[in-house]
Design a protein around this motif. Sequence first.
Motif, mmCIF file in Angstrom:
data_model
loop_
_atom_site.group_PDB
_atom_site.id
_atom_site.type_symbol
_atom_site.label_atom_id
_atom_site.label_comp_id
_atom_site.label_asym_id
_atom_site.label_seq_id
_atom_site.Cartn_x
_atom_site.Cartn_y
_atom_site.Cartn_z
ATOM 1 N N LEU A 19 52.746 37.575 40.399
ATOM 2 C CA LEU A 19 51.816 38.179 41.357
ATOM 3 C C LEU A 19 50.396 38.234 40.788
ATOM 4 C CD1 LEU A 19 53.905 41.173 42.747
ATOM 5 C CD2 LEU A 19 53.113 39.192 44.050
ATOM 6 N N LEU A 20 50.282 38.568 39.523
ATOM 7 C CA LEU A 20 48.978 38.636 38.877
ATOM 8 C C LEU A 20 48.338 37.258 38.800
ATOM 9 C CD1 LEU A 20 47.678 40.886 36.280
ATOM 10 C CD2 LEU A 20 47.701 38.506 35.606
ATOM 11 N N THR A 21 49.117 36.268 38.388
ATOM 12 C CA THR A 21 48.617 34.891 38.312
ATOM 13 C C THR A 21 48.160 34.417 39.690
ATOM 14 O OG1 THR A 21 50.070 34.404 36.449
ATOM 15 C CG2 THR A 21 49.220 32.513 37.669
ATOM 16 N N ASP A 22 48.943 34.731 40.703
ATOM 17 C CA ASP A 22 48.596 34.354 42.071
ATOM 18 C C ASP A 22 47.282 35.007 42.499
ATOM 19 O OD1 ASP A 22 49.404 32.949 44.526
ATOM 20 O OD2 ASP A 22 49.559 34.976 45.375
ATOM 21 N N LEU A 23 47.086 36.266 42.148
ATOM 22 C CA LEU A 23 45.846 36.963 42.492
ATOM 23 C C LEU A 23 44.640 36.260 41.883
ATOM 24 C CD1 LEU A 23 44.375 39.476 43.678
ATOM 25 C CD2 LEU A 23 44.895 40.645 41.548
ATOM 26 N N VAL A 24 44.743 35.870 40.627
ATOM 27 C CA VAL A 24 43.622 35.212 39.943
ATOM 28 C C VAL A 24 43.358 33.824 40.508
ATOM 29 C CG1 VAL A 24 42.819 34.293 37.725
ATOM 30 C CG2 VAL A 24 43.962 36.504 37.814
ATOM 31 N N GLU A 25 44.413 33.078 40.742
ATOM 32 C CA GLU A 25 44.241 31.684 41.150
ATOM 33 C C GLU A 25 43.933 31.513 42.630
ATOM 34 O OE1 GLU A 25 47.681 29.599 39.686
ATOM 35 O OE2 GLU A 25 46.927 29.648 37.630
ATOM 36 N N GLU A 26 44.360 32.448 43.479
ATOM 37 C CA GLU A 26 44.219 32.261 44.914
ATOM 38 C C GLU A 26 43.034 32.989 45.542
ATOM 39 O OE1 GLU A 26 46.060 30.066 46.578
ATOM 40 O OE2 GLU A 26 47.072 29.615 44.692
ATOM 41 N N VAL A 27 42.473 33.960 44.842
ATOM 42 C CA VAL A 27 41.384 34.732 45.445
ATOM 43 C C VAL A 27 40.048 34.249 44.885
ATOM 44 C CG1 VAL A 27 40.439 37.036 45.843
ATOM 45 C CG2 VAL A 27 42.923 36.712 45.724
ATOM 46 N N PRO A 28 39.194 33.682 45.728
ATOM 47 C CA PRO A 28 37.901 33.175 45.261
ATOM 48 C C PRO A 28 37.049 34.284 44.650
ATOM 49 C CG PRO A 28 38.359 32.430 47.502
ATOM 50 C CD PRO A 28 39.403 33.456 47.166
ATOM 51 N N GLY A 29 36.441 33.966 43.517
ATOM 52 C CA GLY A 29 35.527 34.902 42.878
ATOM 53 C C GLY A 29 36.150 35.804 41.830
ATOM 54 N N VAL A 30 37.469 35.778 41.686
ATOM 55 C CA VAL A 30 38.122 36.631 40.692
ATOM 56 C C VAL A 30 38.043 35.953 39.327
ATOM 57 C CG1 VAL A 30 40.322 37.616 39.932
ATOM 58 C CG2 VAL A 30 39.648 37.776 42.327
ATOM 59 N N ASN A 31 37.465 36.647 38.350
ATOM 60 C CA ASN A 31 37.363 36.133 36.985
ATOM 61 C C ASN A 31 38.569 36.519 36.146
ATOM 62 O OD1 ASN A 31 34.832 34.888 37.236
ATOM 63 N ND2 ASN A 31 33.787 36.813 36.856
ATOM 64 N N SER A 32 38.898 37.801 36.135
ATOM 65 C CA SER A 32 40.018 38.266 35.324
ATOM 66 C C SER A 32 40.624 39.506 35.950
ATOM 67 C CB SER A 32 39.584 38.536 33.881
ATOM 68 O OG SER A 32 38.561 39.501 33.828
ATOM 69 N N VAL A 33 41.897 39.747 35.580
ATOM 70 C CA VAL A 33 42.661 40.853 36.134
ATOM 71 C C VAL A 33 43.426 41.522 35.002
ATOM 72 C CG1 VAL A 33 44.449 41.521 37.797
ATOM 73 C CG2 VAL A 33 42.944 39.598 38.310
ATOM 74 N N ALA A 34 43.526 42.845 35.073
ATOM 75 C CA ALA A 34 44.308 43.590 34.086
ATOM 76 C C ALA A 34 45.033 44.735 34.779
ATOM 77 C CB ALA A 34 43.410 44.138 32.987
ATOM 78 N N VAL A 35 46.268 44.979 34.344
ATOM 79 C CA VAL A 35 47.019 46.156 34.773
ATOM 80 C C VAL A 35 47.145 47.043 33.547
ATOM 81 C CG1 VAL A 35 49.209 47.045 35.658
ATOM 82 C CG2 VAL A 35 48.279 44.901 36.565
ATOM 83 N N VAL A 36 46.734 48.303 33.714
ATOM 84 C CA VAL A 36 46.700 49.261 32.617
ATOM 85 C C VAL A 36 47.623 50.418 32.964
ATOM 86 C CG1 VAL A 36 45.169 50.759 31.278
ATOM 87 C CG2 VAL A 36 44.298 48.618 32.195
ATOM 88 N N SER A 37 48.413 50.868 31.983
ATOM 89 C CA SER A 37 49.304 52.005 32.202
ATOM 90 C C SER A 37 48.498 53.289 32.322
ATOM 91 C CB SER A 37 50.311 52.120 31.055
ATOM 92 O OG SER A 37 49.652 52.471 29.853
ATOM 93 N N SER A 38 49.153 54.353 32.761
ATOM 94 C CA SER A 38 48.466 55.632 32.935
ATOM 95 C C SER A 38 47.939 56.186 31.612
ATOM 96 C CB SER A 38 49.403 56.647 33.592
ATOM 97 O OG SER A 38 50.565 56.820 32.795
ATOM 98 N N ASP A 39 48.504 55.735 30.490
ATOM 99 C CA ASP A 39 48.003 56.182 29.187
ATOM 100 C C ASP A 39 47.028 55.188 28.563
ATOM 101 O OD1 ASP A 39 49.989 54.328 28.697
ATOM 102 O OD2 ASP A 39 51.085 55.553 27.259
#
Length: 160
Positions: A19-39
Amino acid sequence: MTAPSTYGLSTQARNLQWLLTDLVEEVPGVNSVAVVSSDGLLLLSSDPGGAAAGANPARTKGPRGASADLATIVSGLGSLTTGAAELMEGGAVKQTMVAMEHGSVFVMAISDGSLLGVHATPDCDMSVVAYHMALFVGRAGHVLTPEVRSELRQSMEKTP
C-alpha cells in the motif's frame, strides 16, 4: 522505487508495504512517505535505506533524501499538533498540512495512534494527496496491530 525486501514478513506487513509503495508510485507529486508509531519509531518507509537503486530521482528528493528524516518531522508535528489540540480543547488531530515554498508535508492520524506522513512537491494536487492518504489510513488502520507494528519495527532495524 525499489521496494524493500518483504522476505519473512507476514501477509499483513507485506500488504502494508505494498500500500505504501502504491501511494508513492501512483500519486503524482509524492516524494517520500513514512509511517511512524505512536512512540515515534519508523514502521514503514518509501525509502528505508536512502535513495533506492533505480528509483526515479524526483521521487527520492525529500528532507535530505531520507524517509527517516521525514519520520522525525512527522513525529514532531504529531506531538506539536496534539499538544495544541489539547490546549485548545479541539479533540483528536485528524490531519496536518504544512505548505512550504518548495514542497508540502502532510500528516494524517491512523486509528492506533500511528501517523502517516507524506512529503510532496509544491505543485502537487493537495486534495489528491489527502484522498490517497485517507485511503491508506482506512486500509491500514485495522491491520496495524501490536504484533504487526513490532514486526515492521524489527524489519526497519534490519534495513541497511
